[in-house]
Structures are given as structure tokens and as C-alpha cells.
Design a protein around this motif. Structure first.
Motif, PDB file in Angstrom:
ATOM      1  N   VAL A  40       0.878  -0.963  -0.055  1.00  0.00           N
ATOM      2  CA  VAL A  40      -0.365   0.301  -0.005  1.00  0.00           C
ATOM      3  C   VAL A  40       0.872   1.778   0.258  1.00  0.00           C
ATOM      4  N   ARG A  41       0.443   1.909  -1.234  1.00  0.00           N
ATOM      5  CA  ARG A  41       1.140   3.340  -1.113  1.00  0.00           C
ATOM      6  C   ARG A  41       0.593   4.143  -0.350  1.00  0.00           C
ATOM      7  N   PRO A  42       1.361   5.106   0.016  1.00  0.00           N
ATOM      8  CA  PRO A  42       0.327   6.884   0.623  1.00  0.00           C
ATOM      9  C   PRO A  42      -0.350   7.285  -0.386  1.00  0.00           C
ATOM     10  N   ASP A  43      -0.741   7.030  -1.649  1.00  0.00           N
ATOM     11  CA  ASP A  43      -1.598   8.048  -2.096  1.00  0.00           C
ATOM     12  C   ASP A  43      -2.459   6.924  -2.530  1.00  0.00           C
ATOM     13  N   GLN A  44      -2.623   5.837  -1.709  1.00  0.00           N
ATOM     14  CA  GLN A  44      -4.029   4.845  -1.935  1.00  0.00           C
ATOM     15  C   GLN A  44      -4.713   5.033  -0.647  1.00  0.00           C
ATOM     16  N   TYR A  45      -4.139   5.672   0.545  1.00  0.00           N
ATOM     17  CA  TYR A  45      -4.774   5.844   1.736  1.00  0.00           C
ATOM     18  C   TYR A  45      -6.278   5.988   2.073  1.00  0.00           C
ATOM     19  N   ASP A  46      -6.704   6.966   0.847  1.00  0.00           N
ATOM     20  CA  ASP A  46      -7.824   7.159   0.837  1.00  0.00           C
ATOM     21  C   ASP A  46      -9.072   7.244   0.020  1.00  0.00           C
ATOM     22  N   ALA A  47      -8.386   5.496  -0.554  1.00  0.00           N
ATOM     23  CA  ALA A  47      -9.010   5.355  -1.558  1.00  0.00           C
ATOM     24  C   ALA A  47      -9.946   4.112  -1.195  1.00  0.00           C
ATOM     25  N   PHE A  85      -9.272  -2.295  15.570  1.00  0.00           N
ATOM     26  CA  PHE A  85      -8.128  -1.308  14.998  1.00  0.00           C
ATOM     27  C   PHE A  85      -7.471  -1.376  15.731  1.00  0.00           C
ATOM     28  N   ALA A  86      -6.330  -0.969  14.909  1.00  0.00           N
ATOM     29  CA  ALA A  86      -4.771  -0.664  15.420  1.00  0.00           C
ATOM     30  C   ALA A  86      -4.467   0.758  15.361  1.00  0.00           C
ATOM     31  N   ASP A  87      -5.504   1.561  15.991  1.00  0.00           N
ATOM     32  CA  ASP A  87      -5.673   3.380  16.161  1.00  0.00           C
ATOM     33  C   ASP A  87      -4.408   3.981  16.559  1.00  0.00           C
ATOM     34  N   GLU A  88      -3.351   3.226  17.234  1.00  0.00           N
ATOM     35  CA  GLU A  88      -2.499   4.024  17.542  1.00  0.00           C
ATOM     36  C   GLU A  88      -1.184   4.312  16.539  1.00  0.00           C
ATOM     37  N   LEU A  89      -1.731   3.143  15.228  1.00  0.00           N
ATOM     38  CA  LEU A  89      -0.457   2.755  14.398  1.00  0.00           C
ATOM     39  C   LEU A  89      -0.286   4.108  13.849  1.00  0.00           C
ATOM     40  N   ALA A  90       0.274   4.617  12.995  1.00  0.00           N
ATOM     41  CA  ALA A  90       0.170   6.014  12.239  1.00  0.00           C
ATOM     42  C   ALA A  90       0.308   6.343  10.460  1.00  0.00           C
ATOM     43  N   ASP A  91      -0.272   6.275   9.911  1.00  0.00           N
ATOM     44  CA  ASP A  91      -0.307   6.180   8.343  1.00  0.00           C
ATOM     45  C   ASP A  91       0.953   5.052   8.293  1.00  0.00           C
ATOM     46  N   GLY A  92       1.157   4.323   7.281  1.00  0.00           N
ATOM     47  CA  GLY A  92       1.459   3.389   7.111  1.00  0.00           C
ATOM     48  C   GLY A  92       2.806   2.476   8.218  1.00  0.00           C
ATOM     49  N   GLU A  93       2.373   2.018   8.857  1.00  0.00           N
ATOM     50  CA  GLU A  93       2.765   1.330  10.236  1.00  0.00           C
ATOM     51  C   GLU A  93       2.432   0.314  10.148  1.00  0.00           C
ATOM     52  N   TRP A  94       1.168  -0.191   9.734  1.00  0.00           N
ATOM     53  CA  TRP A  94       0.451  -1.534   9.375  1.00  0.00           C
ATOM     54  C   TRP A  94       1.151  -2.256   9.220  1.00  0.00           C
ATOM     55  N   ALA A  95       2.381  -2.256   7.845  1.00  0.00           N
ATOM     56  CA  ALA A  95       3.358  -3.155   7.604  1.00  0.00           C
ATOM     57  C   ALA A  95       3.810  -4.075   8.662  1.00  0.00           C
ATOM     58  N   ALA A  96       5.007  -3.062   9.316  1.00  0.00           N
ATOM     59  CA  ALA A  96       5.548  -2.921  10.081  1.00  0.00           C
ATOM     60  C   ALA A  96       5.045  -3.598  11.232  1.00  0.00           C
ATOM     61  N   ALA A  97       4.239  -2.912  11.479  1.00  0.00           N
ATOM     62  CA  ALA A  97       2.761  -4.070  12.847  1.00  0.00           C
ATOM     63  C   ALA A  97       2.317  -5.782  12.804  1.00  0.00           C
ATOM     64  N   TRP A  98       2.609  -6.028  11.113  1.00  0.00           N
ATOM     65  CA  TRP A  98       1.979  -6.806  10.854  1.00  0.00           C
ATOM     66  C   TRP A  98       3.059  -8.227  11.258  1.00  0.00           C
ATOM     67  N   GLY A  99       4.101  -7.878  10.676  1.00  0.00           N
ATOM     68  CA  GLY A  99       5.247  -8.909  11.118  1.00  0.00           C
ATOM     69  C   GLY A  99       5.316  -9.726  13.002  1.00  0.00           C
ATOM     70  N   PRO A 100       5.105  -8.989  13.485  1.00  0.00           N
ATOM     71  CA  PRO A 100       5.013  -8.939  14.957  1.00  0.00           C
ATOM     72  C   PRO A 100       3.584  -9.187  14.989  1.00  0.00           C
ATOM     73  N   ALA A 101       2.452  -9.589  14.697  1.00  0.00           N
ATOM     74  CA  ALA A 101       1.284  -9.946  14.864  1.00  0.00           C
ATOM     75  C   ALA A 101       1.396 -11.036  14.524  1.00  0.00           C
ATOM     76  N   ALA A 102       1.844 -11.256  12.985  1.00  0.00           N
ATOM     77  CA  ALA A 102       1.544 -12.465  12.424  1.00  0.00           C
ATOM     78  C   ALA A 102       2.889 -13.906  13.171  1.00  0.00           C
ATOM     79  N   GLU A 103       4.106 -13.258  13.895  1.00  0.00           N
ATOM     80  CA  GLU A 103       4.540 -14.308  14.558  1.00  0.00           C
ATOM     81  C   GLU A 103       3.776 -14.747  15.710  1.00  0.00           C
ATOM     82  N   GLU A 104       3.120 -14.261  16.218  1.00  0.00           N
ATOM     83  CA  GLU A 104       1.920 -14.416  17.342  1.00  0.00           C
ATOM     84  C   GLU A 104       0.735 -15.171  17.093  1.00  0.00           C
ATOM     85  N   ALA A 105       0.765 -14.176  16.204  1.00  0.00           N
ATOM     86  CA  ALA A 105      -0.748 -15.160  15.476  1.00  0.00           C
ATOM     87  C   ALA A 105      -0.133 -17.452  15.208  1.00  0.00           C
TER      88      ALA A 105
END
Length: 105
Positions: A40-47, A85-105
Motif C-alpha cells: 500500500v502506497r500513501p496515495d492509496q490510503y483514502d481509496a 482497529f490498530a488506531d495507535e498506528l500512524a499511516d503506513g505503520e501497518w505493515a511493520a506491525a503486521w510482522g510481529p502480530a503474524a509471528e504471534e498468531a
């Protein structure tokens, strides 16, 4: 009027069928979602998304929240103890948060 059937866990159709290990399917879905979030690119966030109530930003946040809930369920804990929702994450931080969450899952 449509009647909705209510099942207890022991009565559910899934409980009546032979055990199937769905973990490989879940792992594949988690990997695909992680690759998608990373693309996901920043210009896609509002799509818009197929989920009409979510734009890409909101859906990305929700995907991370749901993955965190999956981890909680796996530990036998209450999934509603984790936000959907992961509202504490800033735009674009979702992919970085995904790795640790995926490992835990």
C-alpha cells in the motif's frame, strides 16, 4: 421472514465434522494480507475498498486489529479485550506491525 439458527459450540456444524487443520490456510491468508499491506502506497490510503464502510487506511488498521485478536483467541483469551482497529498506528505503520502480530498468531 428468515429464521437464523443458533448453535452452541458443541452443536455447530463444524463441531460435527471430522477435525480439519485450518492452520495452513490461516498462515497463507496472513502472509497474503501482510504482502498486501506492505504494497500500500500513501496515495492509496483514502481509496475505497470492497468494504464500503472502510477506505484503505481504515481497512489496514482493521486487518492489524483482527490479526491481534486471532492471537488472543489462540491463547484462549477474550478477543474483545483487544481493539478491532490498530488506531495507535500512524499511516503506513501497518505493515511493520503486521510482522510481529503474524509471528504471534
Amino acid at each position: 421472514m428468515t429464521e437464523t439458527k443458533q448453535f452452541t459450540a458443541a452443536q455447530s456444524p463444524a463441531a460435527q465434522s471430522p477435525a480439519v487443520d485450518t492452520r495452513p490456510d490461516l498462515a497463507a491468508a496472513i502472509a497474503l494480507a501482510g504482502r498486501t499491506l506492505a504494497a500500500v502506497r500513501p496515495d492509496q490510503y483514502d481509496a475505497p475498498t470492497p468494504c464500503t464502510e472502510f477506505d484503505v487506511r481504515r481497512l489496514s488498521s482493521h486487518l492489524v486489529g483482527v490479526l491481534r485478536r486471532i492471537s488472543v483467541i489462540g491463547r484462549g483469551e477474550d478477543p474483545f479485550s483487544v481493539p478491532s482497529f490498530a488506531d495507535e498506528l500512524a499511516d503506513g505503520e501497518w505493515a511493520a506491525a503486521w510482522g510481529p502480530a503474524a509471528e504471534e498468531a
